[in-house]
Scaffold this active site. Structure first.
Site, short mmCIF file in Angstrom:
data_model
loop_
_atom_site.label_atom_id
_atom_site.label_comp_id
_atom_site.label_asym_id
_atom_site.label_seq_id
_atom_site.Cartn_x
_atom_site.Cartn_y
_atom_site.Cartn_z
N GLY A 38 41.86 136.84 76.02
CA GLY A 38 40.62 137.36 75.43
C GLY A 38 39.73 136.29 74.66
O GLY A 38 40.42 135.72 73.81
N THR A 170 42.76 136.35 68.07
CA THR A 170 42.77 137.69 68.80
C THR A 170 42.10 138.56 67.66
O THR A 170 42.33 138.64 66.59
CB THR A 170 44.06 138.27 69.37
OG1 THR A 170 43.80 139.55 69.64
CG2 THR A 170 45.17 138.03 68.25
N ILE A 171 41.04 139.30 68.33
CA ILE A 171 40.29 140.23 67.50
C ILE A 171 41.32 141.49 66.97
O ILE A 171 40.91 142.37 66.41
CB ILE A 171 39.12 140.99 68.07
CG1 ILE A 171 39.33 141.71 69.49
CG2 ILE A 171 38.11 139.93 68.26
CD1 ILE A 171 38.24 142.34 69.81
N ASP A 172 42.70 141.56 67.55
CA ASP A 172 43.66 142.77 67.56
C ASP A 172 44.39 142.40 66.12
O ASP A 172 44.84 143.11 65.69
CB ASP A 172 44.55 142.68 68.77
CG ASP A 172 43.89 143.09 70.05
OD1 ASP A 172 42.61 143.41 70.14
OD2 ASP A 172 44.21 142.86 71.10
N ARG A 207 24.02 164.25 63.80
CA ARG A 207 25.21 164.24 64.72
C ARG A 207 26.38 163.56 64.23
O ARG A 207 26.35 162.85 63.19
CB ARG A 207 24.65 163.46 66.21
CG ARG A 207 23.67 164.07 66.88
CD ARG A 207 23.12 163.07 67.82
NE ARG A 207 22.26 163.83 68.84
CZ ARG A 207 21.30 163.45 69.69
NH1 ARG A 207 20.99 161.97 69.60
NH2 ARG A 207 20.68 164.22 70.26
N MET A 214 37.83 148.21 70.00
CA MET A 214 39.28 147.49 70.74
C MET A 214 40.41 147.40 69.85
O MET A 214 40.45 148.06 68.53
CB MET A 214 38.75 146.15 71.29
CG MET A 214 38.01 146.24 72.48
SD MET A 214 37.68 144.71 73.00
CE MET A 214 37.20 144.73 74.64
N GLU A 267 40.99 152.12 70.60
CA GLU A 267 40.88 152.23 72.06
C GLU A 267 42.64 152.68 72.37
O GLU A 267 42.64 153.47 73.40
CB GLU A 267 40.70 151.19 73.03
CG GLU A 267 41.35 149.66 72.72
CD GLU A 267 41.42 148.35 73.39
OE1 GLU A 267 40.36 148.63 74.26
OE2 GLU A 267 41.93 147.52 73.19
N ARG A 320 33.72 140.85 70.71
CA ARG A 320 34.36 139.57 71.10
C ARG A 320 33.11 138.82 71.14
O ARG A 320 33.41 137.23 71.14
CB ARG A 320 35.10 139.62 72.11
CG ARG A 320 36.23 140.61 72.20
CD ARG A 320 37.65 139.98 72.80
NE ARG A 320 37.44 139.34 74.19
CZ ARG A 320 37.69 139.87 75.22
NH1 ARG A 320 38.56 140.87 75.14
NH2 ARG A 320 37.41 139.18 76.44
O1 F6P Z 1 43.38 141.18 73.03
C1 F6P Z 1 41.94 141.32 72.89
C2 F6P Z 1 41.32 142.57 73.52
O2 F6P Z 1 40.00 142.55 73.22
C3 F6P Z 1 41.82 143.76 73.16
O3 F6P Z 1 41.29 144.35 72.11
C4 F6P Z 1 41.29 144.68 74.51
O4 F6P Z 1 42.26 145.65 74.55
C5 F6P Z 1 41.38 143.43 75.64
O5 F6P Z 1 41.35 142.28 75.14
C6 F6P Z 1 40.48 143.66 76.66
O6 F6P Z 1 40.52 142.54 77.74
P1 F6P Z 1 39.53 142.31 78.75
O7 F6P Z 1 38.59 141.28 78.31
O8 F6P Z 1 40.39 141.70 79.89
O9 F6P Z 1 38.79 143.48 79.29
#
Ligand code: F6P
Length: 396
Positions: A38, A170-172, A207, A214, A267, A320
């Protein structure tokens, strides 16, 4: 420490020499750079600084080596699909010069392009082609910028004797052995900006807003994005949530005078007794499904359980996108330079890492012994579904 002595000789041992602009007879060394998985902010700064550091003429003289840098387009796909009849397929290979990358530190995404292609896909293993293409391009070494999938391929290639080093992105933020992965901080800034915007409309309408972030199986983006934006409830994959408790907390908030609440849900978070929410049954070449939909589930369960008007939003790829924040520009710079330091030291099979406030490097094996997840004892309050309200204890 970066630049430790040469570990293992590999099959690319060419005695190439060239005469540089000052007439000095130097060794030449050709580096390939690719970006896989990603995309995110922070990759282009890393490429820029790897190129600048490799091509720096003052450093070249000190190193007695003249470096050339080739960008490989679209991640491993570039090395899988290269035209075998050409030694420089322009579709997949681009020479990187200082002039070309001059402004890349301000660019989001990856200018080299990316893919989730896997040369070791069990259904179609083309790793031998990749190795042949690395030789065909005359690459003496490779820098792979990616997360666990991309760097997992790098590890396997390294095991086959390819001189490769890695840069974590990675943003994770789920790679063990490094406290930072490029893209994370920019993604968190997006979470904060979006939550700030949602607060005004949530407050006007009294609300609850459920914001899905992600992060795949790791809760870092939700947790630290939630802490940074002051979310009331944060649900992470590492701890299965109970909807009755979520609703109880929301009711408590209203009883104490809140007009609205922000709930962040990763997610990959799951209700207790339930599974992850996936978009469909498709899997990519690394075996991953696309996660998504838990936010809508939580929003509907809040409405049913409390009667509060509730809306949900999925931040998705907005996290991202966009230009890198200052931290990702700086860390991209440090990581790019450190990757070249590793190559200069012929210290292959390693990933650049950030540990205890220092840029360093660790073996791929260590970086891939993951995933690195949120610690439920020291980093998450499992009763209030939020970050902890003790801090110094974290150090013990
Ligand atoms: O690993 C980075 C990430 O943005 C995750 O957080 C997410 O689940 C996944 O990639 C989404 O992937 P794609 O861009 O293939 O939809």
């Amino acid at each position: 420490m970066i630049g430790t002595p040469f570990r293992r000789e590999v099959f690319f041992c060419k005695k190439k020499r060239c005469v540089d602009r000052m007439g000095l007879n130097m060794k030449t060394y050709r580096i390939g750079i690719l970006t896989g998985g990603g995309d995110c902010a922070g990759i282009n700064p890393a490429v820029k600084w790897a190129v600048k550091s490799a091509l720096d003429s003052r450093l070249s003289a000190e190193r007695d080596t003249h470096y050339q840098v080739l960008g490989i387009r679209n991640g491993w796909e570039g090395l899988m699909n290269l035209d075998p009849s050409s030694s420089s397929d322009p579709h997949y290979v681009i020479p990187l010069t200082e002039e070309l990358v001059r402004t890349w530190d301000r660019h989001g995404g990856t200018n080299l392009g990316t893919s989730r292609s896997n040369p070791y896909n069990p259904k179609n293993d083309v790793s031998k082609t990749v190795i042949q293409n690395i030789e065909r391009l005359g690459l003496d070494a490779l820098i792979a910028i990616g997360g666990d999938d991309t760097l997992g391929v790098a590890l396997r290639l390294s095991g086959e004797g390819v001189p490769v080093v890695g840069i974590p992105k990675t943003i994770d933020k789920d790679l063990p052995g490094t406290e930072y992965t490029l893209g994370f901080e920019t993604a968190m800034n997006v979470v904060v900006e979006c939550v700030d915007r949602l607060r005004t409309t949530a407050g006007s309408h009294r609300r609850v807003f459920v914001v899905e972030t992600m992060g795949r199986h790791a809760g870092w983006l939700a947790l630290e994005g939630g802490e940074s934006s002051g979310a009331y409830i944060i649900l992470i994959p590492e701890f299965d949530f109970d909807m009755t408790r979520v609703n109880e907390l929301l009711q408590e908030g209203r009883n104490s005078g809140a007009r609205y609440e922000i709930v962040i849900v990763a997610e990959g978070a799951k209700p207790s007794g339930g599974g992850e929410f996936v978009r469909d049954n498709l899997v990519d070449s690394f075996g991953h499904q696309t996660l998504g939909g838990v936010g809508e589930y939580v929003a509907s369960a809040i409405h049913t359980g409390t009667g509060f008007e509730t809306r949900s939003i999925i931040l998705s790829h907005l996290q991202r996108g966009g230009v890198p924040c200052a931290y990702d520009r700086r860390m991209g710079r440090y990581f790019g330079i450190a990757a070249v330091d590793l190559l200069v030291g012929r210290d292959f099979g390693k990933m650049v890492a950030f540990r205890d406030g220092r840029v360093t490097a660790i073996p791929f094996q260590q970086a891939l012994a993951g995933p690195h997840l949120v610690n439920l004892v020291t980093e998450y309050d499992t009763s209030r579904y939020n970050g902890r309200r003790t801090m110094l204890q974290r150090e013990t």
